[in-house]
Scaffold this active site. Structure first.
Site, PDB file in Angstrom:
ATOM      1  CB  CYS A 121      -7.457   0.164  10.381  1.00 21.83           C
ATOM      2  SG  CYS A 121      -5.679   0.129  10.374  1.00 21.83           S
ATOM      3  CE1 TYR A 177      -3.457  -3.546   2.095  1.00 20.50           C
ATOM      4  CE2 TYR A 177      -1.440  -2.828   1.012  1.00 20.50           C
ATOM      5  CZ  TYR A 177      -2.165  -3.800   1.680  1.00 20.50           C
ATOM      6  OH  TYR A 177      -1.602  -5.023   1.924  1.00 20.50           O
ATOM      7  N   GLY A 225      -2.151   4.120  -6.330  1.00 23.88           N
ATOM      8  CA  GLY A 225      -2.885   2.943  -6.772  1.00 23.88           C
ATOM      9  C   GLY A 225      -2.853   1.836  -5.733  1.00 23.88           C
ATOM     10  CG  HIS A 279     -25.429 -25.361  -0.351  1.00 24.51           C
ATOM     11  ND1 HIS A 279     -24.793 -24.757  -1.417  1.00 24.51           N
ATOM     12  CD2 HIS A 279     -26.722 -25.536  -0.722  1.00 24.51           C
ATOM     13  CE1 HIS A 279     -25.667 -24.596  -2.404  1.00 24.51           C
ATOM     14  NE2 HIS A 279     -26.840 -25.047  -2.002  1.00 24.51           N
ATOM     15  NE  ARG A 311       5.317   5.386  -8.418  1.00 23.11           N
ATOM     16  CZ  ARG A 311       6.316   5.465  -7.568  1.00 23.11           C
ATOM     17  NH1 ARG A 311       7.039   6.562  -7.514  1.00 23.11           N
ATOM     18  NH2 ARG A 311       6.597   4.489  -6.745  1.00 23.11           N
ATOM     19  CB  SER A 327      -1.379  -0.707  16.698  1.00 24.33           C
ATOM     20  OG  SER A 327      -2.492  -0.045  16.151  1.00 24.33           O
ATOM     21  CB  THR A 386      -1.802   5.574  11.887  1.00 29.05           C
ATOM     22  OG1 THR A 386      -0.722   6.510  11.954  1.00 29.05           O
ATOM     23  CG2 THR A 386      -2.407   5.619  10.495  1.00 29.05           C
ATOM     24  CB  CYS A 387      -4.589   1.469  13.555  1.00 28.86           C
ATOM     25  SG  CYS A 387      -5.949   0.293  13.583  1.00 28.86           S
ATOM     26  CD  GLU A 441      -8.494   0.154   2.379  1.00 28.14           C
ATOM     27  OE1 GLU A 441      -8.294  -1.024   2.667  1.00 28.14           O
ATOM     28  OE2 GLU A 441      -8.189   1.093   3.163  1.00 28.14           O
ATOM     29  CE  LYS A 461     -10.157   0.670   5.962  1.00 30.85           C
ATOM     30  NZ  LYS A 461      -8.761   0.402   5.689  1.00 30.85           N
ATOM     31  CD  GLU A 490     -21.667 -23.713  -1.190  1.00 32.35           C
ATOM     32  OE1 GLU A 490     -21.792 -24.938  -1.090  1.00 32.35           O
ATOM     33  OE2 GLU A 490     -22.633 -22.941  -1.374  1.00 32.35           O
ATOM     34  CB  ALA A 504       9.583  11.799  23.811  1.00 32.25           C
ATOM     35  CE1 TYR A 511      -7.674   1.060  20.864  1.00 32.97           C
ATOM     36  CE2 TYR A 511      -5.306   0.716  20.952  1.00 32.97           C
ATOM     37  CZ  TYR A 511      -6.539   0.397  20.426  1.00 32.97           C
ATOM     38  OH  TYR A 511      -6.648  -0.580  19.482  1.00 32.97           O
TER      39      TYR A 511
HETATM   40  P1  NDP Z   1       0.744   1.762  -0.976  1.00 28.26           P
HETATM   41  O1  NDP Z   1       2.154   1.412  -0.789  1.00 28.26           O
HETATM   42  O2  NDP Z   1      -0.302   0.702  -0.852  1.00 28.26           O
HETATM   43  O3  NDP Z   1       0.556   2.421  -2.422  1.00 28.26           O
HETATM   44  C1  NDP Z   1       1.266   3.568  -2.771  1.00 28.26           C
HETATM   45  C2  NDP Z   1       0.860   3.964  -4.163  1.00 28.26           C
HETATM   46  O4  NDP Z   1       1.407   5.232  -4.453  1.00 28.26           O
HETATM   47  C3  NDP Z   1       1.388   3.006  -5.217  1.00 28.26           C
HETATM   48  O5  NDP Z   1       0.431   2.913  -6.245  1.00 28.26           O
HETATM   49  C4  NDP Z   1       2.647   3.718  -5.703  1.00 28.26           C
HETATM   50  O6  NDP Z   1       2.947   3.443  -7.035  1.00 28.26           O
HETATM   51  C5  NDP Z   1       2.219   5.167  -5.602  1.00 28.26           C
HETATM   52  N1  NDP Z   1       3.327   6.108  -5.399  1.00 28.26           N
HETATM   53  C6  NDP Z   1       4.358   5.985  -4.544  1.00 28.26           C
HETATM   54  N2  NDP Z   1       5.156   7.069  -4.612  1.00 28.26           N
HETATM   55  C7  NDP Z   1       4.619   7.895  -5.548  1.00 28.26           C
HETATM   56  C8  NDP Z   1       4.975   9.147  -6.075  1.00 28.26           C
HETATM   57  N3  NDP Z   1       6.067   9.783  -5.660  1.00 28.26           N
HETATM   58  N4  NDP Z   1       4.195   9.697  -7.030  1.00 28.26           N
HETATM   59  C9  NDP Z   1       3.077   9.055  -7.450  1.00 28.26           C
HETATM   60  N5  NDP Z   1       2.691   7.859  -6.993  1.00 28.26           N
HETATM   61  C10 NDP Z   1       3.449   7.278  -6.039  1.00 28.26           C
HETATM   62  O7  NDP Z   1       0.487   2.987   0.021  1.00 28.26           O
HETATM   63  P2  NDP Z   1      -0.799   3.641   0.661  1.00 28.26           P
HETATM   64  O8  NDP Z   1      -0.447   5.062   0.846  1.00 28.26           O
HETATM   65  O9  NDP Z   1      -2.041   3.289  -0.095  1.00 28.26           O
HETATM   66  O10 NDP Z   1      -0.865   2.917   2.075  1.00 28.26           O
HETATM   67  C11 NDP Z   1       0.280   2.913   2.921  1.00 28.26           C
HETATM   68  C12 NDP Z   1       0.388   1.618   3.656  1.00 28.26           C
HETATM   69  O11 NDP Z   1      -0.589   1.566   4.669  1.00 28.26           O
HETATM   70  C13 NDP Z   1       0.125   0.393   2.791  1.00 28.26           C
HETATM   71  O12 NDP Z   1       1.295  -0.060   2.167  1.00 28.26           O
HETATM   72  C14 NDP Z   1      -0.404  -0.601   3.780  1.00 28.26           C
HETATM   73  O13 NDP Z   1       0.675  -1.321   4.297  1.00 28.26           O
HETATM   74  C15 NDP Z   1      -1.047   0.251   4.852  1.00 28.26           C
HETATM   75  N6  NDP Z   1      -2.512   0.218   4.721  1.00 28.26           N
HETATM   76  C16 NDP Z   1      -3.155  -0.962   4.893  1.00 28.26           C
HETATM   77  C17 NDP Z   1      -4.532  -1.040   4.765  1.00 28.26           C
HETATM   78  C18 NDP Z   1      -5.221  -2.345   4.937  1.00 28.26           C
HETATM   79  O14 NDP Z   1      -4.618  -3.258   5.513  1.00 28.26           O
HETATM   80  N7  NDP Z   1      -6.451  -2.521   4.464  1.00 28.26           N
HETATM   81  C19 NDP Z   1      -5.344   0.137   4.454  1.00 28.26           C
HETATM   82  C20 NDP Z   1      -4.557   1.323   4.270  1.00 28.26           C
HETATM   83  C21 NDP Z   1      -3.196   1.353   4.404  1.00 28.26           C
HETATM   84  P3  NDP Z   1       3.875   2.188  -7.441  1.00 28.26           P
HETATM   85  O15 NDP Z   1       3.007   0.963  -7.377  1.00 28.26           O
HETATM   86  O16 NDP Z   1       4.296   2.541  -8.810  1.00 28.26           O
HETATM   87  O17 NDP Z   1       5.005   2.176  -6.459  1.00 28.26           O
END
Ligand code: NDP
Length: 449
Positions: free
Chosen positions: A48, A178, A176, A438, A199, A15, A42-43, A182, A51, A443, A115, A99
């Site tokens: 995105c 995004y 846990g 409404h 974790r 992007s 990626t997107c 999703e 997905k 609203e 590259a 693209y």
């Molecule tokens: P996120 O940063 O959202 O979440 C990563 C998760 O993995 C967290 O729960 C984190 O835990 C956990 N984690 C990190 N390292 C480890 C590890 N070594 N062992 C176990 N758990 C771990 O990353 P995602 O991979 O979900 O997405 C990447 C990025 O892509 C996002 O940050 C976002 O910016 C982008 N994205 C955006 C979307 C959207 O706009 N709708 C959709 C998908 C991706 P903890 O909280 O403890 O750090």
């Protein structure tokens, strides 16, 4: 006349790279871009866009269920993963073509190969071809990062999730954030048995706590299993083609797929950055200034590789600002990273802009929180016991809205408009002065008490 082959050489056609290359070319620059995978990044190819198509596909499960209460009788229902998968992948092919056309229509030269920077202004392509450029832009994005334990290689990431041969009967999703939330929603709606393993004990760190709690509560109601404060001990292949996954404090479990959504790392290895002394940050990211310039004057970086805000529209803004700054006629343009709205396409989705209640309380001291907790009309008639939540956070002194947070059907669609108001610095009184449409969910934004 430039002594270089190109005015700009962009590494990475995602992007940010595509926007920067196209706009720079439109300003008259001679531009080349190298992409080792597929144009779109990626997107478009594995993020995105496909997905969101899966999210649409998944949501039919609820619509087909709910429609009965609206008088519709549907015969036997059956979901065929391969039909959706192939249609989504075909659309990804179409977008890759679009693209590519965009770049070619702007006379950008595309090298479909890797590259490496081999001199201050020199790039060597995988084929051995050497070219020179006045400016180099690194837009190589990020890749999934995986934890380190026995058998992690048996897991997949979101990259592979779009290509699965069959829908998993049982899937464990690690993380846990995004992607984990999703895809947990997507596979759960398709009928897979989904377990999300984290974790820590918090989902979606950075989002408002009340929304995260609501998503957890609704996800559990929908049948998603959660395991918190857990790490993997091992994944081992089982005789039937599946896997045996062992988590700390839990019994070994048989699963078809383990998917990792544990964050993403900047793609900076093998780019030859050390050849030109481009500095890296702690996570391997490329630190840049407000104009996306690295510590080397003619080398810039935009998008996820800089690990500023890992969102497509932000990378596009950074790419545009780079092109305006380096090749435009006006003043340098800094990408604005304030007040960025975002959404999680979970079931239901979350959308947010500005400060959470906790952040506002810490930074402003005195705040006012307005809230609407309601069951959307459609859910009421459908007999679906799923409540939406909207929160508005205001600076108590000035009445200015500093954050809006929602978990509701179509929350991302509503948030895009609401974010304009927050970005513009409007007050609660401005919202109150606006007449409601409404009956809508939106609203609630102008009726919150
Ligand atoms: P996120 O940063 O959202 O979440 C990563 C998760 O993995 C967290 O729960 C984190 O835990 C956990 N984690 C990190 N390292 C480890 C590890 N070594 N062992 C176990 N758990 C771990 O990353 P995602 O991979 O979900 O997405 C990447 C990025 O892509 C996002 O940050 C976002 O910016 C982008 N994205 C955006 C979307 C959207 O706009 N709708 C959709 C998908 C991706 P903890 O909280 O403890 O750090």
């Amino acid at each position: 006349m430039s002594n270089y082959d190109f005015d700009l050489f962009t590494i990475g056609a995602g992007s940010g790279g595509v926007r920067a290359s196209r706009v720079s070319a439109a300003y008259g620059a001679k531009v080349a871009v190298a992409e080792e995978h597929r144009v779109g990044g990626t997107c478009v190819i594995r993020g995105c866009v496909p997905k969101k198509m899966l999210v649409y596909g998944a949501h039919f499960a609820e619509d087909l269920e709910d429609c009965k209460r609206f008088g519709w009788e549907i015969g036997e229902r059956r979901f065929d993963w391969t039909v959706l998968r192939d249609n989504v992948l075909a659309d990804v092919d179409r977008l890759e073509g679009a693209y590519t056309d965009t770049l070619e229509n702007h006379d950008v030269t595309i090298f479909h190969e890797r590259a490496e920077i081999t001199g201050p202004h020199e790039i060597t392509l995988a084929s051995g071809k050497v070219v020179t450029a006045k400016y180099i832009l690194i837009a190589t994005g990020a890749r999934p990062q995986l934890p380190d334990f026995e058998g992690v290689e048996h897991g997949i990431t979101s990259n592979e999730a779009f290509h699965l041969d069959a829908l998993p009967k049982k899937i464990i999703i690690a993380g846990g954030g995004y992607i984990a939330n999703e895809f947990a929603g997507i596979f759960n709606e398709f009928g897979s048995d989904v377990c999300l393993v984290n974790r820590g004990d918090q989902l979606l760190r950075g989002y408002d706590e009340a929304l995260r709690d609501r998503l957890l509560q609704i996800s559990i109601m929908k049948g998603i299993d959660f395991k918190f404060n857990t790490l993997f001990e091992y994944i081992r292949p089982s005789d039937d083609g599946g896997f045996l996954a062992k988590l700390t404090g839990c019994d070994e479990e048989h699963v078809d797929v383990v998917m990792f959504a544990t964050g993403r790392s900047p793609n900076t290895e093998g780019l030859g950055l050390e050849n030109v002394d481009v500095e890296l940050g702690e996570k391997g990211e490329i630190p840049v200034d407000q104009f996306s310039k690295t510590n080397v004057d003619h080398i810039y970086a935009v998008g996820d590789v800089t690990n500023r805000v890992q969102l497509t529209p932000v990378a596009i803004r950074e790419g545009q600002a780079f092109a305006d700054t380096v090749f435009g006629d006006g003043d340098p343009v800094a990408a604005d990273h304030s007040c960025i709205p975002s959404a999680v396409f979970s079931h239901p989705p979350i959308a947010s802009v500005g400060l959470t209640e906790g952040e506002a309380r810490n930074s402003l001291g005195s705040i006012k929180v307005y809230q609407s907790d309601f069951r959307p009309m459609k859910n009421v008639l459908a007999g679906r016991n799923e409540r939406s939540l909207m929160k508005m956070i205001c600076d108590a002194e000035s009445d200015r809205i500093v954050g809006i947070h929602m978990i509701a059907p179509e929350a991302p669609e509503m948030m895009q408009a609401a974010a304009i108001a927050v970005k513009a610095g409007l007050t609660k009184a401005d919202f109150d002065a606006t007449v409601a449409i409404h009956p809508t969910m939106a609203e609630e934004l102008v009726l919150m008490r």
